[in-house]
Scaffold this motif. Structure first.
Motif, PDB file in Angstrom:
ATOM      1  N   THR A 236      -2.702   3.255 -14.102  1.00  0.00           N
ATOM      2  CA  THR A 236      -1.605   4.097 -14.555  1.00  0.00           C
ATOM      3  C   THR A 236      -2.047   5.267 -15.126  1.00  0.00           C
ATOM      4  OG1 THR A 236      -0.152   2.124 -14.845  1.00  0.00           O
ATOM      5  CG2 THR A 236       0.744   4.235 -15.813  1.00  0.00           C
ATOM      6  N   GLU A 326      -8.328  -8.286  -9.954  1.00  0.00           N
ATOM      7  CA  GLU A 326      -8.430  -8.303  -8.648  1.00  0.00           C
ATOM      8  C   GLU A 326      -8.953  -9.401  -8.174  1.00  0.00           C
ATOM      9  OE1 GLU A 326     -10.150  -5.153  -5.021  1.00  0.00           O
ATOM     10  OE2 GLU A 326     -10.151  -4.460  -6.982  1.00  0.00           O
ATOM     11  N   VAL A 361       7.048  -6.194  -4.883  1.00  0.00           N
ATOM     12  CA  VAL A 361       5.916  -5.268  -5.173  1.00  0.00           C
ATOM     13  C   VAL A 361       5.015  -5.412  -3.678  1.00  0.00           C
ATOM     14  CG1 VAL A 361       3.424  -4.494  -6.120  1.00  0.00           C
ATOM     15  CG2 VAL A 361       5.667  -5.411  -7.554  1.00  0.00           C
ATOM     16  N   ARG A 376      -4.105  -7.557  -6.148  1.00  0.00           N
ATOM     17  CA  ARG A 376      -4.266  -7.476  -7.787  1.00  0.00           C
ATOM     18  C   ARG A 376      -2.811  -7.634  -8.406  1.00  0.00           C
ATOM     19  NH1 ARG A 376      -6.781  -1.273  -8.502  1.00  0.00           N
ATOM     20  NH2 ARG A 376      -8.877  -1.765  -7.295  1.00  0.00           N
ATOM     21  N   THR A 391       0.677  -6.327  -9.181  1.00  0.00           N
ATOM     22  CA  THR A 391       1.063  -5.162  -9.814  1.00  0.00           C
ATOM     23  C   THR A 391       0.947  -4.020  -8.614  1.00  0.00           C
ATOM     24  OG1 THR A 391      -1.266  -4.761 -10.133  1.00  0.00           O
ATOM     25  CG2 THR A 391       0.384  -5.719 -11.957  1.00  0.00           C
ATOM     26  N   SER A 392       0.513  -4.250  -7.483  1.00  0.00           N
ATOM     27  CA  SER A 392       0.229  -3.480  -6.426  1.00  0.00           C
ATOM     28  C   SER A 392       0.263  -3.986  -4.985  1.00  0.00           C
ATOM     29  CB  SER A 392      -0.840  -2.508  -6.386  1.00  0.00           C
ATOM     30  OG  SER A 392      -1.843  -3.015  -6.503  1.00  0.00           O
ATOM     31  N   ASP A 393       0.572  -3.317  -4.013  1.00  0.00           N
ATOM     32  CA  ASP A 393       0.503  -3.997  -2.605  1.00  0.00           C
ATOM     33  C   ASP A 393      -0.937  -3.812  -1.923  1.00  0.00           C
ATOM     34  OD1 ASP A 393       1.103  -5.301  -0.187  1.00  0.00           O
ATOM     35  OD2 ASP A 393       2.450  -3.637   0.501  1.00  0.00           O
ATOM     36  N   ALA A 394      -1.652  -4.265  -3.004  1.00  0.00           N
ATOM     37  CA  ALA A 394      -3.375  -3.869  -2.705  1.00  0.00           C
ATOM     38  C   ALA A 394      -3.793  -4.876  -1.552  1.00  0.00           C
ATOM     39  CB  ALA A 394      -4.201  -3.966  -3.809  1.00  0.00           C
TER      40      ALA A 394
END
Length: 586
Positions: A236, A326, A361, A376, A391-394
């Motif tokens: 962020t 991760e 997400v 993640r 927290t993200s589409d990783a």
């Protein structure tokens, strides 16, 4: 979030407000109501069903309201939805508040609702209202009410004429102040009733309840985002500080971040951020001096890399919940469910975890049998189950169509160490359902005991769209029962994914391959055929379990001409094996 009130402003304001004074206040900062207050119940399931005083840690992490006065507030949602909460009508009552010194009194409080701007959730019968009894007359008078718009899933707000329909200020997820006049007297009984907050996410939050003599509105500033103590995901780089103001008359706003002050700002105010840093933020209303202020602290986390789910779980044990991860290795998807976008994954060791993606997400579609790397997220606990919140589409799907094989365990294994098998795909062998009487069917959100003759475990129907919902509970021993392992506050449970996870023996499977036609029927008979040529015997039971017919079929025809319209259960026996099926007679 902490509100700061300054002596200078209090003195200045007091000179113009004819000595505004507080006769009573409850802001719940002890973690419970004031000593004069009594709640009908205080209860929470730790997630989405509660009637409790909270600081946010004993209710669902997805429940969000901002601007509370201090740390604690009163929150209510789906108040009949837990074993602890037993009523759709809850109350908070205060007895014998001394108001004898007041001459111009006002009830004031702040209220909010978990509202994302699109998910309006009060029904037509949902009400929250305030009643008073002055001087112990024995009769309550309603002085304030919140209501919805007279339909299902509508937006709640002020109902000024008490007709059950919102006609005033709407509730939002930011606490707002509301007031109502109080007549003079010596003592005041105050009752707040929470009526029919009993479905889904019907909710309200209330804080800072006051009885004030000579009430006058004052300039206010409140930080609305981010929430106090928020830990933002690594990476962020910029945060918008958002704040709201009320009752202004020329004041300006200053923002101080870690000691650096910027004047004459407006909302939103941009703050540059870096990983691993904490930010202490104060907003101030300025009019010659500080009139009002609010402050929060937030931080940006650091990314922890782990090789697999086993390493993730080990790190949570060592360092606690809330770190950001991760998972660099590949994780196998064993089940997906549309409710809150849940997904179950496990590694080769075997360790499993539940991905809880209520915010949606992850936009990438994951299918059972996919191997996914690079996930993640952060971790939370819900009723004893570790949840991985993305927290993200990783995540990247490395390969698809991989074999998903359940590990064989015993009920004793699961009961002894539910954490060791949590969120893993398991198989139980040679077990039976205690409720399998040939009549009862699976329903959503229910517990069913599964036993191996010595040990028992709960099978919870947690997947509401599963294809076995409404099907008969097997009445015979099941050679192989596959499920996702879980727990509820330390007690092991299992969650069967689909009807295909309930594997019957070969002969049972063969007899299940029959047809009933027509069904429903109004012809006075039905035809029953199977792949086996042996004789078929049929016992017919009504919905109360009473046997109303027992017939060995001739020409595969069952005579039902003498049966009334309704639902019946057929127990069909062929070649020493039995199965059950519903029959509807019109």
């Amino acid at each position: 979030m902490k509100k700061i009130y300054f002596l200078l402003f209090t003195l200045m304001f007091g000179a113009f407000s004819f000595a505004q004074s507080s006769l009573f206040q409850d802001s719940f900062e002890s973690g419970a109501p004031d000593a004069s207050g009594t709640m009908s119940e205080m209860c929470t399931d730790g997630t989405g069903d509660f009637f409790t005083v909270t600081d946010g840690t004993n209710i669902a992490s997805f429940y969000e309201v901002t601007g509370a006065d201090g740390t604690f507030w009163l929150a209510a949602q789906d108040t009949d939805g837990t074993p602890e909460c037993n009523s759709g009508i809850q109350t908070l009552e205060y007895d014998d508040i001394d108001i004898s010194s007041g001459t111009n009194m006002t009830l004031a409080f702040i209220a909010a609702e978990d509202d994302d701007g699109s998910n309006q959730d009060w029904d037509a019968n949902t009400l929250v209202y305030f009643e008073i009894d002055v001087n112990n007359s024995g009769s309550y008078t309603k002085i304030f009410q919140f209501a919805a718009a007279g339909a299902t899933n509508t937006e709640p707000g002020v109902d000024s004429n008490f007709d059950g329909l919102v006609d005033g200020t709407l509730l939002t997820n930011i606490f707002q102040e509301f007031t109502a006049a109080i007549p003079n007297g010596n003592t005041l009984d105050l009752k707040i009733t929470f009526e029919n907050l009993d479905a889904g996410d019907e909710d309200i939050s209330i804080d800072n309840i006051r009885v004030i003599d000579g009430f006058v509105t004052s300039p206010e500033i409140t930080i609305t985002a981010p929430a106090n103590a928020t830990v933002l995901a690594p990476g962020t780089m910029n945060v918008d500080l958002e704040f709201s103001t009320a009752n202004l008359s020329g004041e300006t706003v200053s923002v101080t971040v870690n000691g650096n002050t910027t004047t004459n700002v407006s909302s939103p105010f941009s703050i540059a951020t870096t990983d691993g840093t904490t930010y202490n933020v104060t907003v101030e209303l300025i009019d010659g001096g500080v009139v009002d202020s609010d402050m929060i602290s937030f931080s940006v986390g650091n990314l922890v890399t782990v090789a697999d789910i086993t390493a993730l779980r080990a790190d949570v044990v060592a360092n606690g919940l809330g770190r950001f991860y991760e998972i660099t290795g590949s994780s196998l998807v064993t089940h997906t469910d549309s409710f809150r976008n849940r997904k179950w994954i496990q590694d080769t060791d075997i360790s499993g975890v539940l991905i809880y993606d209520d915010a949606g997400v992850i936009a990438t579609t994951y299918a059972v049998g996919d191997l996914v790397s690079g996930l993640r997220g952060t971790t939370i606990d819900s009723n004893g189950i570790l949840q991985f919140v993305p927290t993200s589409d990783a995540g990247v799907v490395v390969s698809s169509g991989n074999a998903v094989t359940a590990q064989t365990v015993t009920i004793a294994d699961l009961n002894a160490a539910p954490d060791a098998y949590e969120s893993e795909l398991i198989e139980l062998q040679n077990v039976t359902f205690s409720a399998g009487d040939g009549i009862e069917t699976f329903s959503t959100g229910q517990n069913y005991d599964v036993t191996d003759g010595t040990n028992t475990i709960v099978k919870r129907t947690d997947f509401f769209s599963a294809d076995y919902i409404g099907e008969l509970i097997p009445s015979i021993q099941i050679p192989s029962l596959v499920a996702v392992a879980g727990e509820f506050n330390g007690t092991a449970q299992i969650y069967v994914r689909a009807l295909s996870d309930i594997s019957l023996s070969t002969s049972d499977f063969e007899i299940s391959n029959f047809s009933i036609y027509p069904n429903p029927t109004n012809t006075g008979s039905v035809s029953i055929s199977s792949t086996n040529s042996e004789a078929i015997n049929v016992q017919v039971f009504d919905i109360l379990g009473k046997q109303v017919k027992n017939q060995t079929l001739t020409n595969n025809t069952l005579d039902v001409a003498n049966l009334k319209s309704g639902v019946y259960i057929l127990k069909i026996t062929q070649d020493n094996a039995s199965t059950t099926k519903k029959l509807v007679i019109k």
